[in-house]
Design an enzyme around this catalytic site. Sequence first.
Site, short mmCIF file in Angstrom:
data_model
loop_
_atom_site.label_atom_id
_atom_site.label_comp_id
_atom_site.label_asym_id
_atom_site.label_seq_id
_atom_site.Cartn_x
_atom_site.Cartn_y
_atom_site.Cartn_z
N SER A 1 0.97 -1.49 -0.03
CA SER A 1 0.00 -0.06 0.02
C SER A 1 1.01 1.34 0.12
O SER A 1 0.33 2.30 -0.04
CB SER A 1 -0.88 0.04 1.16
OG SER A 1 -2.32 -0.87 0.97
N LYS B 1 3.29 6.35 5.36
CA LYS B 1 2.33 5.15 4.75
C LYS B 1 2.89 3.84 5.01
O LYS B 1 3.90 3.69 4.78
CB LYS B 1 2.15 5.36 3.33
CG LYS B 1 1.08 4.68 2.65
CD LYS B 1 -0.28 4.98 3.22
CE LYS B 1 -1.50 4.05 2.68
NZ LYS B 1 -1.39 2.92 3.78
N LYS C 1 0.45 4.02 -2.69
CA LYS C 1 -0.40 5.15 -2.62
C LYS C 1 0.13 6.33 -2.43
O LYS C 1 -0.43 7.42 -2.63
CB LYS C 1 -1.63 4.74 -1.61
CG LYS C 1 -2.51 3.61 -1.57
CD LYS C 1 -3.56 3.26 -0.39
CE LYS C 1 -4.49 2.24 -0.63
NZ LYS C 1 -3.89 1.00 -0.54
N SER D 1 -5.97 3.67 4.16
CA SER D 1 -5.33 2.80 3.04
C SER D 1 -6.56 2.28 2.28
O SER D 1 -6.46 1.14 1.97
CB SER D 1 -4.41 1.75 3.56
OG SER D 1 -3.71 1.17 2.63
#
Length: 625
Positions: A104, A278, A107, A165
């Site tokens: 993820s 993140k 992103k 997320s």
Amino acid sequence: MKKRNFLSCLLIIAIVLATISPTVLFAAEDIAQDEQVYDETYTEETEEYVEETPEAYDWTIETNELKKWPQGPRVEAEGATVMDLDTGAFLYSKNAEAKLYPASITKIMTMLVALEHISDSDLDTKVKASESALAPIDSDSSQIWLSVGEKITVRSALYAIMLASANDAANVIAEYVGGSMDNFVKMMNDKAKELGCVNTHFVNPHGLHNKKHYTCAHDMALIAQAAFQIPLFRKITKTVEYKIPKTKYMKEDRWLVNHQKMLYEDGEFTYKDCEGGKTGFTDEAWNTLVTYAKKDGKTLVCVELRVNGSWKTFHESAELLDYGFDKFRHEEVDAALNTTTLGQLAGICHFGTASVLDQKEAGIRAVEGKSTVSVTIPKKLKTDKLKRGFCDGNKIVYSYQGWEVGEETLKFNNPAFEVTKTEISDATLQGQTDTNGSETGTAGSTEAPEKDASGSKGFEEKVDEFMDNITFGFLNIWTSFNGWVDKHEMLSATVGMILILLMIPLIVIAYMRDKNDKLARKEREQDKEQRRKIEENIDSKSFQEIESEIRSELEKEERRKREAEEEEKRLREMEELIDRQKAKEAQETKETKETKEIKPTEKPEEEILPAEQPKTEDLKKEEED
């Protein structure tokens, strides 16, 4: 002459042996210590299971190979890096260009591309979640559970992407910005190429696993650096909580909580200087993490890929960020731009008939840029150890042992004025001298070794000159050494023999230790093999069989305990019986002695002497007569 050469060689051999033997001895000692640690850790009966250290923990850290570069910590991440966002310098690098799955943290690129195409006025625009956007999302993946036809604002979708997320929100934004998923993915890959990524390819905007969806720690740092330049991204990534108001399809407010736990004020993984980041996870990618932090005027980003455990990513990232803040400093170094004009660069003469040319145009400086270059270097490293070069046609780059620590982009005032990289570097960078005055040459130049018009030497000529200097220096040292040996033949022979004799015991000791170490390693391998067989035996058995064996062992242990207790009780009773018997015998002995002992009031009968014996009746009569 032969005698002198023989003595010289003998002395050199003795010196080499004197240098190598202690090293071998110490190496053997280190191996022995390692074996001892192993023996202490892995005993024959290990009651406690110790987690095996991943192989990646011992992989090479590229920056640790640089001389006088601060030694960075070892981490379990298969790919990791720390980058200074202000200068672009990579302070820590471990397997940083290896292809790995991002999960993820993809992103961040999704946010970068989206925010570059979304204006502030678009943030409150409502976007509809289409079936094509929601269909590819697995039901067990992270999302905010958007429904087909549901509308949310662009702002809410962006917060959902970074904090929760949300894969569904990522697809919705991708379709909104790119028009289609495929076009948005193309925009992502184009942006990666623009940033200079070396091993990155995306196939979706959310990061769910795909074999063709990969990146590396180096490239993720570049992507994270570009995203952090956008104010709205900095605001979103640092937000801990955010509320999405209820909609027609969702009757309750959606509360989003940032998965980057290093942001929390009073948590297990709190990092007070954290500016956001993140997280990511898939079964194939394992845990991934990007972390921003700011301290003492420096802004760093840490990237970790493929770590088995989210808690490890937080702890290791904190350790790597501390390393970057504690071991490095910012410095401004001279860019060394001179005042070369376009006319001078073109060779225009300002005399004679050439004076009719436009002097104003010819007098413009060929290159414009900052007078200094910002670099990030180890705190104990001096700037005169840096080298300056010219690359990509418009950048001044400072490096240390080939490792880039800072760069500055130049501006050419006349784009129509075409010059080669070699001409630009020679004219604008004053011969490409480094900060300590030595010439470095132009990056990538392959010109012939003849000197050019400015008098600088070609690359091949410099190499030849360098090799000649080394050769002449070696010959001079050898000649001086031979001369000394010739004058002190007896002393040279004596020193050589003494050194050799001194080395013999060390060599013998090193040999014996090496032999013992081989035996220890052999035993260790046998132990490993035995353990492996035991583990295979355990794996081959069913759960019921293992449970039965464990129960049997427990029963045997209980039986042994009972027998031991009974034996101890029996011994205690025997000891008590013996003690009573001894006491009884002691009492009887005492009474016997008392009966045989003479009382102090009784006197022994006095002996009757012969003169005092009683007289008989006959004697009495005789006396009367």
